[in-house]
Design a protein around this motif. Sequence first.
Motif, PDB file in Angstrom:
ATOM      1  N   ASP A 108     -74.991 -23.993  44.548  1.00 39.86           N
ATOM      2  CA  ASP A 108     -75.529 -24.046  43.308  1.00 39.86           C
ATOM      3  C   ASP A 108     -74.707 -23.043  42.406  1.00 39.86           C
ATOM      4  OD1 ASP A 108     -77.334 -24.382  41.148  1.00 39.86           O
ATOM      5  OD2 ASP A 108     -78.815 -23.390  42.008  1.00 39.86           O
ATOM      6  N   TYR A 109     -74.922 -22.968  41.118  1.00 34.67           N
ATOM      7  CA  TYR A 109     -74.205 -22.138  40.221  1.00 34.67           C
ATOM      8  C   TYR A 109     -75.077 -21.584  39.206  1.00 34.67           C
ATOM      9  CZ  TYR A 109     -74.459 -25.722  36.669  1.00 34.67           C
ATOM     10  OH  TYR A 109     -75.382 -26.560  35.822  1.00 34.67           O
ATOM     11  N   MET A 110     -74.466 -20.298  38.791  1.00 33.39           N
ATOM     12  CA  MET A 110     -75.307 -19.654  37.671  1.00 33.39           C
ATOM     13  C   MET A 110     -74.309 -19.138  36.734  1.00 33.39           C
ATOM     14  SD  MET A 110     -78.350 -19.524  38.279  1.00 33.39           S
ATOM     15  CE  MET A 110     -79.116 -18.091  37.288  1.00 33.39           C
ATOM     16  N   PRO A 111     -74.463 -18.718  35.326  1.00 33.62           N
ATOM     17  CA  PRO A 111     -75.875 -19.195  34.898  1.00 33.62           C
ATOM     18  C   PRO A 111     -76.027 -20.713  34.422  1.00 33.62           C
ATOM     19  CG  PRO A 111     -74.360 -18.417  33.142  1.00 33.62           C
ATOM     20  CD  PRO A 111     -73.542 -18.350  34.486  1.00 33.62           C
ATOM     21  N   LYS A 112     -77.281 -21.177  34.422  1.00 31.54           N
ATOM     22  CA  LYS A 112     -77.589 -22.311  34.012  1.00 31.54           C
ATOM     23  C   LYS A 112     -77.581 -22.768  32.571  1.00 31.54           C
ATOM     24  CE  LYS A 112     -78.873 -23.823  38.262  1.00 31.54           C
ATOM     25  NZ  LYS A 112     -78.035 -24.854  38.933  1.00 31.54           N
ATOM     26  N   GLN A 113     -77.180 -23.699  32.013  1.00 30.77           N
ATOM     27  CA  GLN A 113     -77.071 -24.025  30.709  1.00 30.77           C
ATOM     28  C   GLN A 113     -76.763 -25.446  30.405  1.00 30.77           C
ATOM     29  OE1 GLN A 113     -74.296 -21.329  28.953  1.00 30.77           O
ATOM     30  NE2 GLN A 113     -72.748 -21.955  30.620  1.00 30.77           N
ATOM     31  N   ILE A 114     -77.365 -25.993  29.294  1.00 32.06           N
ATOM     32  CA  ILE A 114     -77.333 -27.566  29.095  1.00 32.06           C
ATOM     33  C   ILE A 114     -75.754 -27.748  28.570  1.00 32.06           C
ATOM     34  CG2 ILE A 114     -78.153 -29.541  27.878  1.00 32.06           C
ATOM     35  CD1 ILE A 114     -80.665 -28.174  28.044  1.00 32.06           C
ATOM     36  N   TYR A 115     -75.390 -26.870  27.660  1.00 34.97           N
ATOM     37  CA  TYR A 115     -74.228 -26.986  27.095  1.00 34.97           C
ATOM     38  C   TYR A 115     -73.388 -25.601  27.058  1.00 34.97           C
ATOM     39  CZ  TYR A 115     -76.530 -30.910  24.834  1.00 34.97           C
ATOM     40  OH  TYR A 115     -77.371 -32.041  24.567  1.00 34.97           O
ATOM     41  N   ALA A 116     -72.152 -25.595  27.036  1.00 35.10           N
ATOM     42  CA  ALA A 116     -71.476 -24.422  27.118  1.00 35.10           C
ATOM     43  C   ALA A 116     -70.291 -24.507  26.242  1.00 35.10           C
ATOM     44  CB  ALA A 116     -70.841 -24.392  28.734  1.00 35.10           C
ATOM     45  N   ASN A 117     -69.921 -23.337  25.582  1.00 36.27           N
ATOM     46  CA  ASN A 117     -68.797 -23.232  24.691  1.00 36.27           C
ATOM     47  C   ASN A 117     -67.446 -23.327  25.453  1.00 36.27           C
ATOM     48  OD1 ASN A 117     -70.372 -23.131  22.386  1.00 36.27           O
ATOM     49  ND2 ASN A 117     -71.053 -20.994  22.699  1.00 36.27           N
ATOM     50  N   PRO A 118     -66.379 -23.522  24.895  1.00 35.41           N
ATOM     51  CA  PRO A 118     -65.232 -23.424  25.651  1.00 35.41           C
ATOM     52  C   PRO A 118     -64.906 -21.923  26.026  1.00 35.41           C
ATOM     53  CG  PRO A 118     -64.917 -24.580  23.583  1.00 35.41           C
ATOM     54  CD  PRO A 118     -66.443 -24.123  23.569  1.00 35.41           C
TER      55      PRO A 118
ATOM     56  N   LEU B  54     -62.830 -30.217  26.823  1.00 42.22           N
ATOM     57  CA  LEU B  54     -64.019 -30.150  26.867  1.00 42.22           C
ATOM     58  C   LEU B  54     -64.512 -30.453  28.125  1.00 42.22           C
ATOM     59  CD1 LEU B  54     -65.247 -30.912  23.220  1.00 42.22           C
ATOM     60  CD2 LEU B  54     -64.803 -28.656  24.069  1.00 42.22           C
ATOM     61  N   THR B  55     -63.793 -30.549  29.159  1.00 38.82           N
ATOM     62  CA  THR B  55     -64.468 -30.619  30.733  1.00 38.82           C
ATOM     63  C   THR B  55     -64.468 -29.296  31.538  1.00 38.82           C
ATOM     64  OG1 THR B  55     -61.967 -31.478  31.278  1.00 38.82           O
ATOM     65  CG2 THR B  55     -63.656 -32.985  30.594  1.00 38.82           C
ATOM     66  N   TRP B  56     -64.735 -29.486  32.662  1.00 42.16           N
ATOM     67  CA  TRP B  56     -64.878 -28.068  33.513  1.00 42.16           C
ATOM     68  C   TRP B  56     -63.560 -28.323  34.595  1.00 42.16           C
ATOM     69  CZ3 TRP B  56     -68.223 -24.172  33.030  1.00 42.16           C
ATOM     70  CH2 TRP B  56     -69.441 -24.427  32.192  1.00 42.16           C
ATOM     71  N   THR B  57     -63.021 -27.172  34.812  1.00 38.47           N
ATOM     72  CA  THR B  57     -62.213 -26.935  35.773  1.00 38.47           C
ATOM     73  C   THR B  57     -62.843 -27.373  37.224  1.00 38.47           C
ATOM     74  OG1 THR B  57     -62.632 -24.469  36.011  1.00 38.47           O
ATOM     75  CG2 THR B  57     -60.734 -25.007  34.827  1.00 38.47           C
ATOM     76  N   SER B  58     -62.147 -27.620  38.120  1.00 43.35           N
ATOM     77  CA  SER B  58     -62.469 -28.102  39.463  1.00 43.35           C
ATOM     78  C   SER B  58     -63.421 -27.309  40.252  1.00 43.35           C
ATOM     79  CB  SER B  58     -61.289 -28.404  40.345  1.00 43.35           C
ATOM     80  OG  SER B  58     -60.701 -29.297  40.026  1.00 43.35           O
ATOM     81  N   ALA B  59     -64.495 -27.571  40.585  1.00 41.66           N
ATOM     82  CA  ALA B  59     -65.719 -27.041  41.263  1.00 41.66           C
ATOM     83  C   ALA B  59     -65.181 -26.875  42.588  1.00 41.66           C
ATOM     84  CB  ALA B  59     -66.963 -27.815  41.082  1.00 41.66           C
ATOM     85  N   PRO B  60     -65.744 -25.922  43.460  1.00 41.66           N
ATOM     86  CA  PRO B  60     -65.467 -25.991  44.881  1.00 41.66           C
ATOM     87  C   PRO B  60     -66.402 -26.578  45.647  1.00 41.66           C
ATOM     88  CG  PRO B  60     -66.898 -23.707  44.214  1.00 41.66           C
ATOM     89  CD  PRO B  60     -66.482 -24.632  42.872  1.00 41.66           C
TER      90      PRO B  60
ATOM     91  N   VAL C 232     -68.096 -28.643  22.788  1.00 42.28           N
ATOM     92  CA  VAL C 232     -68.919 -28.054  23.921  1.00 42.28           C
ATOM     93  C   VAL C 232     -68.715 -28.851  25.158  1.00 42.28           C
ATOM     94  CG1 VAL C 232     -70.760 -26.701  22.506  1.00 42.28           C
ATOM     95  CG2 VAL C 232     -71.055 -29.270  23.370  1.00 42.28           C
ATOM     96  N   CYS C 233     -68.933 -28.116  26.246  1.00 42.13           N
ATOM     97  CA  CYS C 233     -68.947 -28.963  27.462  1.00 42.13           C
ATOM     98  C   CYS C 233     -70.326 -29.315  28.124  1.00 42.13           C
ATOM     99  CB  CYS C 233     -68.326 -28.153  28.823  1.00 42.13           C
ATOM    100  SG  CYS C 233     -66.320 -27.761  28.645  1.00 42.13           S
ATOM    101  N   TYR C 234     -70.503 -30.342  28.785  1.00 36.56           N
ATOM    102  CA  TYR C 234     -71.909 -30.508  29.099  1.00 36.56           C
ATOM    103  C   TYR C 234     -72.127 -29.480  30.311  1.00 36.56           C
ATOM    104  CZ  TYR C 234     -72.074 -34.864  26.583  1.00 36.56           C
ATOM    105  OH  TYR C 234     -72.177 -35.589  25.417  1.00 36.56           O
TER     106      TYR C 234
ATOM    107  N   ASN D 141     -64.863 -34.308  21.151  1.00 39.38           N
ATOM    108  CA  ASN D 141     -66.466 -33.917  20.842  1.00 39.38           C
ATOM    109  C   ASN D 141     -67.441 -34.304  22.044  1.00 39.38           C
ATOM    110  OD1 ASN D 141     -65.550 -32.013  19.070  1.00 39.38           O
ATOM    111  ND2 ASN D 141     -65.635 -33.452  17.500  1.00 39.38           N
ATOM    112  N   ASN D 142     -68.296 -33.667  22.410  1.00 38.62           N
ATOM    113  CA  ASN D 142     -69.315 -34.143  23.317  1.00 38.62           C
ATOM    114  C   ASN D 142     -70.551 -34.097  22.540  1.00 38.62           C
ATOM    115  OD1 ASN D 142     -68.176 -34.752  25.672  1.00 38.62           O
ATOM    116  ND2 ASN D 142     -68.141 -32.493  26.083  1.00 38.62           N
TER     117      ASN D 142
END
Length: 258
Positions: A69-79, A107-113, A58-60, A31-32
């Motif tokens: 940059d990326y979209m959409p912006k959000q502080i927390y994201a559901n799985p 609750l981590t992100w897959t690799s960013a480009p 949630v993920c940060y 959990n985060n």
Amino acid sequence: MPVNGTASPSVPASTGYDLGSTIRYTCTGTNNIIGSSINICQNDGSWRYTAIPVCSSVCYSAPTILNGDYMPKQIYANPGTSVYYNCISPSYQIRGSTQATCQATTLTWTSAPVCQRVCGNPPGITNGTYTMNGGNAFFEGAKVNYTCSKSFRLSAASSGSNPLNENSCLSSGSWQHTTPTDLPSCEPLCTSNPPSITVGSGIPTTSPPYAVGDTVAYNCTSPSPALLFGNTSNLCEVFETWKYPAPVCRQGYYILTT
């Protein structure tokens, strides 16, 4: 104390926290924390943050990338939530997936480009072209090789600085070799033999291809003995163009005079 979480240091059983003390909240498992991960006991005995943080699946915020940059912006994201990346300048292109997703198990992100610098089209050469060594974009480190059209031969750069007849995309977004003297050239050729001897028989003393300006000598093979009449050599003037008609080979002897 948050549900599914702990506070450190733990509450002293008898005395409570000293004024100015800082506690840190952590969540159990994967959990985060949603909310502040710290709280401070103020001089008036109250806590700086009255809302207790929440431990949630949630993920940060998604990872940021340089020059993008990326979209959409959000502080927390559901799985299962995904964000989409793009580069902020045409001088950069995405390498890797344009999408990153919040993973339920960690609750981590897959690799960013990454946004990597790209070069424009490399400088061309007259009567030739270039081929790319793999890939479909001119990223930093990409190499191209030069080749010539039919009836032309590749000649190394006159400066001597490019013996491999290639070009490389630099981190600055420019090509390593840009001046004509640093690029190979395509010199015209005569790819076929000069006009053939039709009276008698004979052969050129060398084989194609020939550069413009090369001279080819004839040699009679029959009849025997044979004499060569006409131009004993021929000149490649313009690619695929010979200066003289073929000589003839006739039987005869040279007369020596004293």
